[in-house]
Design a protein around this motif. Sequence first.
Motif, PDB file in Angstrom:
ATOM      1  N   ALA A  64       0.835  -1.187   0.000  1.00 33.56           N
ATOM      2  CA  ALA A  64       0.000   0.000   0.000  1.00 33.56           C
ATOM      3  C   ALA A  64       0.877   1.246   0.000  1.00 33.56           C
ATOM      4  N   PRO A  65       0.307   2.411  -0.310  1.00 33.28           N
ATOM      5  CA  PRO A  65       1.100   3.641  -0.301  1.00 33.28           C
ATOM      6  C   PRO A  65       1.683   3.907   1.085  1.00 33.28           C
ATOM      7  N   GLU A  66       2.883   4.404   1.085  1.00 30.26           N
ATOM      8  CA  GLU A  66       3.511   4.817   2.335  1.00 30.26           C
ATOM      9  C   GLU A  66       3.502   6.335   2.345  1.00 30.26           C
ATOM     10  N   VAL A  67       2.604   6.912   3.101  1.00 22.43           N
ATOM     11  CA  VAL A  67       2.419   8.361   3.103  1.00 22.43           C
ATOM     12  C   VAL A  67       3.271   8.960   4.203  1.00 22.43           C
ATOM     13  N   ASP A  68       4.289   9.692   3.818  1.00 20.64           N
ATOM     14  CA  ASP A  68       5.179  10.318   4.782  1.00 20.64           C
ATOM     15  C   ASP A  68       4.730  11.755   4.950  1.00 20.64           C
ATOM     16  N   ALA A  69       4.067  12.040   6.053  1.00 26.41           N
ATOM     17  CA  ALA A  69       3.488  13.359   6.245  1.00 26.41           C
ATOM     18  C   ALA A  69       4.334  14.237   7.139  1.00 26.41           C
ATOM     19  N   GLY A 489      -7.670  12.261 -11.839  1.00 27.48           N
ATOM     20  CA  GLY A 489      -8.826  11.390 -11.722  1.00 27.48           C
ATOM     21  C   GLY A 489      -8.525   9.910 -11.623  1.00 27.48           C
ATOM     22  N   LYS A 490      -7.257   9.505 -11.655  1.00 30.03           N
ATOM     23  CA  LYS A 490      -6.920   8.096 -11.514  1.00 30.03           C
ATOM     24  C   LYS A 490      -7.191   7.660 -10.076  1.00 30.03           C
ATOM     25  N   VAL A 491      -7.916   6.550  -9.929  1.00 29.25           N
ATOM     26  CA  VAL A 491      -8.290   6.045  -8.611  1.00 29.25           C
ATOM     27  C   VAL A 491      -7.663   4.667  -8.405  1.00 29.25           C
ATOM     28  N   THR A 492      -6.963   4.504  -7.293  1.00 31.39           N
ATOM     29  CA  THR A 492      -6.371   3.215  -6.948  1.00 31.39           C
ATOM     30  C   THR A 492      -6.959   2.763  -5.625  1.00 31.39           C
ATOM     31  N   GLY A 493      -7.569   1.588  -5.622  1.00 34.49           N
ATOM     32  CA  GLY A 493      -8.182   1.049  -4.414  1.00 34.49           C
ATOM     33  C   GLY A 493      -7.336  -0.060  -3.820  1.00 34.49           C
ATOM     34  N   TYR A 494      -7.379  -0.189  -2.483  1.00 32.32           N
ATOM     35  CA  TYR A 494      -6.579  -1.177  -1.767  1.00 32.32           C
ATOM     36  C   TYR A 494      -7.500  -2.006  -0.876  1.00 32.32           C
ATOM     37  N   GLY A 495      -7.393  -3.339  -1.008  1.00 30.30           N
ATOM     38  CA  GLY A 495      -8.209  -4.242  -0.208  1.00 30.30           C
ATOM     39  C   GLY A 495      -7.344  -5.149   0.639  1.00 30.30           C
ATOM     40  N   TYR A 496      -7.768  -5.403   1.885  1.00 32.34           N
ATOM     41  CA  TYR A 496      -6.961  -6.144   2.850  1.00 32.34           C
ATOM     42  C   TYR A 496      -7.730  -7.336   3.407  1.00 32.34           C
ATOM     43  N   ASP A 497      -6.974  -8.319   3.917  1.00 35.20           N
ATOM     44  CA  ASP A 497      -7.622  -9.428   4.604  1.00 35.20           C
ATOM     45  C   ASP A 497      -7.753  -9.093   6.091  1.00 35.20           C
ATOM     46  N   SER A 498      -8.224 -10.056   6.866  1.00 36.67           N
ATOM     47  CA  SER A 498      -8.504  -9.801   8.271  1.00 36.67           C
ATOM     48  C   SER A 498      -7.257  -9.566   9.111  1.00 36.67           C
ATOM     49  N   ARG A 499      -6.074  -9.919   8.591  1.00 35.06           N
ATOM     50  CA  ARG A 499      -4.829  -9.686   9.317  1.00 35.06           C
ATOM     51  C   ARG A 499      -4.086  -8.463   8.793  1.00 35.06           C
ATOM     52  N   GLY A 500      -4.719  -7.716   7.913  1.00 38.11           N
ATOM     53  CA  GLY A 500      -4.094  -6.506   7.405  1.00 38.11           C
ATOM     54  C   GLY A 500      -3.171  -6.715   6.237  1.00 38.11           C
ATOM     55  N   ASN A 501      -3.166  -7.896   5.633  1.00 41.15           N
ATOM     56  CA  ASN A 501      -2.344  -8.136   4.448  1.00 41.15           C
ATOM     57  C   ASN A 501      -3.027  -7.537   3.220  1.00 41.15           C
ATOM     58  N   LEU A 502      -2.261  -6.874   2.404  1.00 40.57           N
ATOM     59  CA  LEU A 502      -2.815  -6.252   1.203  1.00 40.57           C
ATOM     60  C   LEU A 502      -3.118  -7.326   0.166  1.00 40.57           C
ATOM     61  N   GLN A 503      -4.415  -7.513  -0.146  1.00 40.27           N
ATOM     62  CA  GLN A 503      -4.840  -8.569  -1.066  1.00 40.27           C
ATOM     63  C   GLN A 503      -5.012  -8.096  -2.497  1.00 40.27           C
ATOM     64  N   THR A 504      -5.520  -6.885  -2.669  1.00 40.53           N
ATOM     65  CA  THR A 504      -5.793  -6.406  -4.024  1.00 40.53           C
ATOM     66  C   THR A 504      -5.404  -4.945  -4.179  1.00 40.53           C
ATOM     67  N   ILE A 505      -4.926  -4.615  -5.375  1.00 39.27           N
ATOM     68  CA  ILE A 505      -4.736  -3.230  -5.800  1.00 39.27           C
ATOM     69  C   ILE A 505      -5.457  -3.089  -7.128  1.00 39.27           C
ATOM     70  N   THR A 506      -6.431  -2.196  -7.165  1.00 40.60           N
ATOM     71  CA  THR A 506      -7.224  -1.996  -8.376  1.00 40.60           C
ATOM     72  C   THR A 506      -7.023  -0.571  -8.863  1.00 40.60           C
ATOM     73  N   GLU A 507      -6.497  -0.421 -10.080  1.00 34.78           N
ATOM     74  CA  GLU A 507      -6.240   0.884 -10.653  1.00 34.78           C
ATOM     75  C   GLU A 507      -7.273   1.181 -11.734  1.00 34.78           C
ATOM     76  N   THR A 508      -8.022   2.262 -11.535  1.00 33.63           N
ATOM     77  CA  THR A 508      -9.014   2.690 -12.505  1.00 33.63           C
ATOM     78  C   THR A 508      -8.453   3.894 -13.256  1.00 33.63           C
ATOM     79  N   PRO A 509      -8.170   3.750 -14.552  1.00 34.87           N
ATOM     80  CA  PRO A 509      -7.547   4.861 -15.290  1.00 34.87           C
ATOM     81  C   PRO A 509      -8.430   6.097 -15.285  1.00 34.87           C
TER      82      PRO A 509
END
Length: 683
Positions: A64-69, A489-509
């Motif tokens: 997932a993105p690592e946002v350094d704020a 307008g590009k949208v990227t979605g991130y889906g996780y399992d119950s332990r917080g593992n990143l399962q899916t990355i979906t990029e919508t152009p």
Amino acid sequence: MLNWTMGKVSRVNGMSTGRMAWFRMGGRGVSGALSVALLAMLCGGGAPAPAYAQTKMSPLTLQAPEVDAIDENFVSAQTGKTHFSIKAVALGDVAFSPTTVAGLYFQYGGAIADNNYGYIVNCNPPTGYQTYGGVFQCTAPSPGPSLQVIHGEERAIFILNTSTGAYAPASNDGSSFTDGGGTCTWTKRDGTQISYVGFHVSGNPLCQSNNISKITYPDGRILTYYYHGAFSTADVNGQSPILSIASNSGYLLKYTYPSTPTYGGESSVTAINRAYETCDPAALSCSLVNPWPTATLSWQIKTVSTSDNFVSLGTSYNPYHHYIFTITDQGSRNYVFELDSYSRVISYQPPQATAPMYYYSLCNVLSDGDTLQNCFGRAKWNANKTPSDPTSQPVSQYFDMVSSSTKNGQTWTYSFNPSLGSYPAPSSWKHTVSSPLGTTITANGNGTPGTEQVYQQGPISSVTLYDGTTYAYEGSWRNYVSRATTPSGKVTGYGYDSRGNLQTITETPYSVSGSSAPTITRSATYPSPCGYIVSCNKPTSVVDGNNNQTDYTYYDTTHGGIRTMTGPAVNGVRPQTRYFYAQRRAWYRNASGVMLPDSGYIWVLTSTSVCKTGAASGDGCANSGDEIRTTYDYGPDSGPNNLLLRGVVVDDGGLSLRTCYTYDMYSRKISETKPRAGLGSCS
């Protein structure tokens, strides 16, 4: 109610190990630049220490993105406070990094926090009217008893089931916590175990601790802590001062004090390779022969002509005393901070400068106890009004926040806008950073821990960066990044399992005139249920955007290293790499100067095997002469030996080529031969 307590841990080197109540508090703060790493697929784990360059291989993972704020002025876009983490000295697998986080400062007279210290505190129940509690307190995500484990800049909360005595991670991230009475252990999602010296108070079922006893990594590396004096069972201010941190690979971090050791009162920290120098980790000091990498900490009182006029901190408080704090790292680079009479950073001179480059104006309460200064337009504290009074919103959460920062004559301004909720409805917060160019960073979220599940609003709701990219977060205590939207307008979605593992990355152009680019989806599969924590949060398969699949198997019950990696088919054959490991012991000098092997074994990668053209078969290849075997040499079973990689042999069945490496006592590679046939060994 509005509560600004630190509740979670930062994302560190890839997948989250837990969170802080804000979303990024460490790791890259020293860089000074706000950065976003959108590494969807990468070779995980980062660059390991040279002693373990071939310890084990990491799988290709979704990330997932690592946002350094932490912005370009070292100010956190979430807490609004300065955040520094200075890696002052490092050798092998030991390091010393003085740090500041919200509620912690470079405090004059000692109590310098660094990333080696750790402790456990009990959390407060999320009931009633609450205000900011600082870094030493946390608020539970549920009414039940819970605690917060702390290691440097990392934090995680665990909730106790009083019926079973079991703890559950508030973030549902696959980590765990166990209470063994005298020892309490935080096991991170990668299998790393941090063991604390535990104690208990009558009537309180929760473990408490002021000190880490050791850290055990999945590959067998162990960091053992040595302290001065007896362990305190008082509160989080009772931490024992560290004398040394010793690695079973032979490295040692030695803290030196100007007099009787006190927590955070060290004057220098030295990294030593015990394979070449004798030093007793339990001793107050060591007489060293060799010049080892050393960081020094020095203080100078600066008397100012104008009083800070802050509320007195006690009889020893002097509003005319500022402090110049200098960290000199192992490369003789100076990091110079001016602290005000409250020990807060008001200017910073980085190593490349000869004078301060960064200046900070902070929110203060003045000596009358009610007048505010630099507090985002608030003039009075109104500390004595009751919570039911709608005009009496406390402003203690403003204290120490940066209202403006200046660099090279240009000014960045910061605003903080909390909105008080009516209990039990949550409060909210919004923090904005405005740059001299007119661009902004904004962050906002839930200000009332404990209401995340009910109101589906996490500690962070969204973050928008200078370039307009917006990150949305899960409406839960776990609060992972769920969506990223670019200005185009590009949208990227991130889906996780119950332990917080990143399962899916979906990029919508994004929409482009005349284009019809398809949606791209990448996915990963993880073991379920989690049988062995050293491997269950690593993917067993990864599918890329072209639907090509790579599969992995692991040494589940031991160190969690990859056993096989099988790639997508090429010419009808799925290429496979096989990995083989062995346990080795480092050799170094004990406290008496005798060269001996450590009692603890460390897993190292000894060889890999691939087939040139055909399929794999067992630990080899189906076709005779098809194998390429690479072996790794870590030197003889004698000392000195830190298990650094000494040689690599590549054998394709017809020609064997050996490459050799040598190192100095600082574990720096000082020579490398060209691959050579007929060389029997590396000297």
